[in-house]
Design a protein around this motif. Structure first.
Motif, PDB file in Angstrom:
ATOM      1  N   ALA A 197     -46.128  50.934 -82.755  1.00 58.85           N
ATOM      2  CA  ALA A 197     -46.022  49.775 -83.484  1.00 58.85           C
ATOM      3  C   ALA A 197     -46.576  48.573 -82.749  1.00 58.85           C
ATOM      4  CB  ALA A 197     -44.395  49.262 -83.518  1.00 58.85           C
ATOM      5  N   ASP A 198     -46.751  48.784 -81.232  1.00 58.80           N
ATOM      6  CA  ASP A 198     -47.606  47.706 -80.483  1.00 58.80           C
ATOM      7  C   ASP A 198     -49.202  47.788 -80.863  1.00 58.80           C
ATOM      8  OD1 ASP A 198     -45.152  46.891 -79.169  1.00 58.80           O
ATOM      9  OD2 ASP A 198     -45.570  48.197 -77.557  1.00 58.80           O
ATOM     10  N   LEU A 199     -49.463  49.254 -80.753  1.00 59.16           N
ATOM     11  CA  LEU A 199     -50.712  49.321 -81.386  1.00 59.16           C
ATOM     12  C   LEU A 199     -51.221  48.819 -82.647  1.00 59.16           C
ATOM     13  CD1 LEU A 199     -52.920  52.693 -80.774  1.00 59.16           C
ATOM     14  CD2 LEU A 199     -52.987  51.343 -83.042  1.00 59.16           C
ATOM     15  N   LEU A 200     -50.296  49.106 -83.687  1.00 63.90           N
ATOM     16  CA  LEU A 200     -50.665  48.304 -84.932  1.00 63.90           C
ATOM     17  C   LEU A 200     -50.589  46.917 -85.004  1.00 63.90           C
ATOM     18  CD1 LEU A 200     -48.640  50.852 -87.393  1.00 63.90           C
ATOM     19  CD2 LEU A 200     -51.173  50.852 -87.125  1.00 63.90           C
ATOM     20  N   ARG A 201     -49.847  46.426 -84.320  1.00 68.16           N
ATOM     21  CA  ARG A 201     -49.768  44.858 -84.228  1.00 68.16           C
ATOM     22  C   ARG A 201     -50.866  44.304 -83.519  1.00 68.16           C
ATOM     23  NH1 ARG A 201     -47.759  40.821 -80.633  1.00 68.16           N
ATOM     24  NH2 ARG A 201     -47.049  38.936 -81.873  1.00 68.16           N
ATOM     25  N   ALA A 202     -51.479  44.987 -82.545  1.00 71.75           N
ATOM     26  CA  ALA A 202     -52.671  44.674 -81.843  1.00 71.75           C
ATOM     27  C   ALA A 202     -53.739  44.714 -82.690  1.00 71.75           C
ATOM     28  CB  ALA A 202     -52.738  45.251 -80.465  1.00 71.75           C
ATOM     29  N   ALA A 203     -53.616  45.721 -83.581  1.00 71.96           N
ATOM     30  CA  ALA A 203     -54.799  46.034 -84.456  1.00 71.96           C
ATOM     31  C   ALA A 203     -54.863  45.005 -85.422  1.00 71.96           C
ATOM     32  CB  ALA A 203     -54.651  47.371 -85.049  1.00 71.96           C
ATOM     33  N   GLY A 208     -57.394  39.794 -87.416  1.00 69.57           N
ATOM     34  CA  GLY A 208     -56.797  38.363 -88.320  1.00 69.57           C
ATOM     35  C   GLY A 208     -55.926  38.708 -89.282  1.00 69.57           C
ATOM     36  N   LEU A 209     -55.134  39.921 -89.364  1.00 69.16           N
ATOM     37  CA  LEU A 209     -54.240  40.186 -90.449  1.00 69.16           C
ATOM     38  C   LEU A 209     -52.787  39.818 -90.053  1.00 69.16           C
ATOM     39  CD1 LEU A 209     -55.743  43.859 -91.168  1.00 69.16           C
ATOM     40  CD2 LEU A 209     -56.043  41.760 -92.189  1.00 69.16           C
TER      41      LEU A 209
END
Length: 213
Positions: A197-203, A208-209
């Motif tokens: 979840a952290d990875l997707l949030r950082a991505a 800028g999504l």
């Protein structure tokens, strides 16, 4: 039916049809066909040679001359992601995490830094997930060369780039959008899910999504 009219009409009609078959949308051939269809007596031949009434022929000509509408090509849905990591297992884990978010789509993978740079140039990803410790060329080497001419954003995904550590700071100095820990298979399931979840949030932040707080 007037045999003389048919004998005079058919050859010219056949020539115009042949021209149109060879070059669909040929304006001159269409104009010629319309003129023939509007010729006196042509209406008597319509049932024998398939001549459209002038109005119908004009409408067909407009349709044929209109620029074609091309259906959109099927392609990746979402921002394109490239994964650069020397571990096939980690690449699979990262693919599975990315697949959970419809905002992204994996374009490709690479197992070392040199292959990764080549894939970046070829695929032009919006986001690259980059490991640090790799053979041939490590992640920092990739970042140094990417900073000069590379596409998209880079998110470092590494167990050696601890937040606030020297490697992480160097990665950020070279332009990485962020540094996140690897969702290692050795972790508990809950911890692995949290890191995913952290990875997707950082991505999402990198591109800028919108993202959850």
């Amino acid at each position: 039916m007037d045999a003389e009219l048919l004998e005079a009409f058919l050859p010219e009609w056949a020539v115009a049809c042949a021209r149109l078959a060879a070059a669909p949308g040929d304006a001159r051939a269409l104009a010629n066909l319309r003129a023939l269809a509007e010729a006196p007596g042509a209406e008597a031949l319509a049932q024998h040679i398939g001549v459209l009434p002038p109005d119908a022929l004009a409408a067909q000509a407009e349709t044929m001359l209109r620029p074609p509408m091309h259906a959109p090509q099927d392609g990746p849905k979402g921002a394109g992601v490239l994964i650069i990591d020397d571990s096939p297992t980690m690449r699979r884990i990262l693919r599975e995490i990315i697949a959970e978010d419809g905002a992204f789509a994996v374009l490709g993978e690479a197992g070392d830094g040199e292959a990764g740079l080549a894939a970046m140039a070829r695929l032009q990803p919006s986001l690259t997930l980059l490991d640090i410790e790799m053979p041939v060329l490590n992640g920092l080497g990739v970042l140094r060369r990417w900073a000069l001419r590379g596409p998209g954003q880079v998110l470092v995904v590494s167990s050696s780039a601890l937040s606030g550590g020297e490697v992480a700071l160097e990665a950020m100095r070279l332009g990485a959008a962020g540094v996140v820990a690897k969702p290692s298979g050795a972790l508990s399931l809950d911890m692995a899910q949290q890191r995913g979840a952290d990875l997707l949030r950082a991505a999402r932040i990198a591109l800028g999504l919108p993202h959850a707080a």
